[in-house]
Design an enzyme around this catalytic site. Structure first.
Site, PDB file in Angstrom:
ATOM      1  N   GLY A  88      66.229  29.966  25.021  1.00 22.32           N
ATOM      2  CA  GLY A  88      66.838  29.459  26.247  1.00 22.32           C
ATOM      3  C   GLY A  88      66.495  28.020  26.575  1.00 22.32           C
ATOM      4  O   GLY A  88      66.794  27.555  27.678  1.00 22.32           O
TER       5      GLY A  88
ATOM      6  N   SER B 119      67.465  25.284  24.704  1.00 22.43           N
ATOM      7  CA  SER B 119      68.401  24.289  24.186  1.00 22.43           C
ATOM      8  C   SER B 119      69.773  24.914  23.964  1.00 22.43           C
ATOM      9  O   SER B 119      69.920  26.137  23.961  1.00 22.43           O
ATOM     10  CB  SER B 119      67.885  23.686  22.867  1.00 22.43           C
ATOM     11  N   GLY B 120      70.771  24.051  23.785  1.00 23.49           N
ATOM     12  CA  GLY B 120      72.106  24.509  23.453  1.00 23.49           C
ATOM     13  C   GLY B 120      72.691  25.478  24.460  1.00 23.49           C
ATOM     14  O   GLY B 120      72.495  25.345  25.670  1.00 23.49           O
ATOM     15  N   ILE B 121      73.414  26.469  23.964  1.00 25.46           N
ATOM     16  CA  ILE B 121      74.054  27.419  24.864  1.00 25.46           C
ATOM     17  C   ILE B 121      73.025  28.339  25.518  1.00 25.46           C
ATOM     18  O   ILE B 121      73.290  28.913  26.579  1.00 25.46           O
ATOM     19  CB  ILE B 121      75.155  28.243  24.154  1.00 25.46           C
TER      20      ILE B 121
ATOM     21  N   ASN C 262      69.723  35.495  22.093  1.00 30.46           N
ATOM     22  CA  ASN C 262      70.515  34.284  21.872  1.00 30.46           C
ATOM     23  C   ASN C 262      70.008  33.416  20.729  1.00 30.46           C
ATOM     24  O   ASN C 262      70.796  32.791  20.027  1.00 30.46           O
ATOM     25  CB  ASN C 262      70.536  33.470  23.170  1.00 30.46           C
TER      26      ASN C 262
ATOM     27  N   SER D 115      78.610  35.928  15.693  1.00 29.68           N
ATOM     28  CA  SER D 115      79.464  34.791  15.355  1.00 29.68           C
ATOM     29  C   SER D 115      80.664  35.297  14.571  1.00 29.68           C
ATOM     30  O   SER D 115      80.596  36.341  13.912  1.00 29.68           O
ATOM     31  CB  SER D 115      78.690  33.783  14.501  1.00 29.68           C
TER      32      SER D 115
ATOM     33  N   THR E 163      64.874  35.759  11.464  1.00 25.41           N
ATOM     34  CA  THR E 163      64.992  35.173  12.803  1.00 25.41           C
ATOM     35  C   THR E 163      66.159  35.751  13.585  1.00 25.41           C
ATOM     36  O   THR E 163      66.003  36.157  14.746  1.00 25.41           O
ATOM     37  CB  THR E 163      65.162  33.643  12.690  1.00 25.41           C
TER      38      THR E 163
ATOM     39  N   ASP F  36      58.146  33.169  18.886  1.00 22.00           N
ATOM     40  CA  ASP F  36      58.635  32.740  17.574  1.00 22.00           C
ATOM     41  C   ASP F  36      59.269  33.953  16.901  1.00 22.00           C
ATOM     42  O   ASP F  36      58.568  34.852  16.432  1.00 22.00           O
ATOM     43  CB  ASP F  36      57.482  32.194  16.732  1.00 22.00           C
TER      44      ASP F  36
ATOM     45  N   TYR G 206      71.324  33.763  -3.630  1.00 24.06           N
ATOM     46  CA  TYR G 206      71.288  33.393  -2.208  1.00 24.06           C
ATOM     47  C   TYR G 206      72.344  32.339  -1.890  1.00 24.06           C
ATOM     48  O   TYR G 206      72.503  31.353  -2.613  1.00 24.06           O
ATOM     49  CB  TYR G 206      69.905  32.850  -1.836  1.00 24.06           C
TER      50      TYR G 206
END
Length: 342
Positions: free
Chosen positions: A61, A63-65, A139, A194, A160, A112, A216
């Site tokens: 929360g 940065s960004g959206i 988020n 997404s 992550t 983290d 990968y």
């Protein structure tokens, strides 16, 4: 002799027309069934909503959206907890929100999502605050990273974007259930996915090669993690419904937004944006669907759905595969057990 082909052709035409309508709405900003569209902002979709009796946790929360989501929720009176890896940035985000809105209730805790030990510490610290938890917004994320493993030995995008949020949600679920019982207010969990979930590995998720460098693809690995976000939301929704728990779980596509997520492919994304400028959103628009799904009363009781531009959308066939969702659930639990102590 003709009924089957005719039905197939009709169904195919319907799907094509529906996709064309979706593209038109995206480009034009024309409102969908919700009354909002791609041009709507987070403030607009939450106008008039009172969240003063709610507490929300927003990962990433700072940065960004995520920052815009935190700002708008606080603007609506919600007590917002920002979970952030960079505490300096998290505190700067808090100060920025409070300067604009002196009534904002914002707290920050270190988190983290690439580390299971950090996630467990965060959950312990949050629980120790004895706060309610009405809204959990998963988020935070990373995107298009070169191959690397987390400190737990898990491919970093999967670690992550999915595993971190999967573990965090499980650790905080009892707190949210207790909040629901104590307040009678429906709990809401929102996973940021997404449209990239369509572009993943063959069979969706390569369970047996999740940490293999060979084969990968940074883009398919990202798509895999975003597919996992939807599968996680759908399976958790199913389980909570079976329990009769008043908590909804949904996933959202925020849209194409130039944020710090693109730091690993900034040049490529800027070139792409130049040729497809009409498809991109600004940050206030990018946070709209998240805030809509997290806060709008119209979505009371709506669960296990995928949203884009504040309207329900149909995700990929992999994302709708219930057996794949159950397999991912079991795989995630086993993977977490293998890398960390409870």
């Amino acid at each position: 002799m003709h009924p089957i082909p005719l039905i197939s052709q009709s169904s195919s035409s319907f799907v094509v027309k529906k996709k064309m309508v979706g593209v038109f709405r995206l480009v034009s900003g024309y409102p969908g069934p919700s009354g909002f569209g791609s041009a709507s902002t987070a403030q607009e979709v939450t106008e008039g909503i009172d969240g003063t009796n709610l507490t929300a946790l927003v990962t990433g929360g700072a940065s960004g959206i995520g920052l815009e989501t935190s700002r708008v929720l606080a603007l609506r009176g919600v007590h917002v907890i920002i979970g952030g890896r960079n505490m300096k940035a998290a505190n700067e985000a808090k100060n920025k929100i409070v300067r604009e809105n002196t009534r904002a209730r914002i707290d920050v805790l270190e988190l983290d999502l690439c580390s299971t030990s950090s996630i467990r510490s965060f959950a312990d610290n949050f629980i120790a605050l004895h706060l309610p938890l009405n809204i959990l917004i998963n988020n935070a994320g990373i995107m298009f990273c070169p191959f690397q493993l987390s400190q737990d030995g898990i491919e970093v995008q999967f670690a992550t974007n999915h595993i971190g949020h999967f573990l965090l949600t499980n650790l905080l679920l009892d707190t949210m259930k207790n909040t629901v019982k104590a307040t009678g207010i429906q709990g809401r969990i929102v996973n940021l996915s997404s449209i990239a979930h369509h572009y993943c590995y063959n069979k969706g998720i390569r369970f047996h090669k999740i940490n293999h460098k060979q084969g990968y693809s940074e883009k398919r690995a990202y798509g895999q993690s975003k597919l996992a976000n939807i599968l996680h939301a759908n399976e958790l929704s199913r389980r909570l419904q079976e329990e009769g728990v008043n908590i909804t779980v949904n996933s959202v596509h925020p849209g194409l937004i130039m944020t710090p997520l693109f730091r690993h492919s900034a040049a490529l994304m800027k070139l792409l944006k130049f040729f497809s400028f009409f498809l991109w959103k600004n940050v206030p628009q990018g946070a709209a669907t998240t805030c809509y799904v997290a806060l709008h009363p119209r979505l009371n009781g709506v669960t296990g759905k995928y949203f884009a531009d504040c309207s329900e959308m149909r995700p990929s066939s992999y994302a709708r595969n219930e057996s794949l969702g159950r397999e991912l659930w079991e795989f995630s639990n086993k993977l977490i057990s293998s890398v960390s102590e409870p």
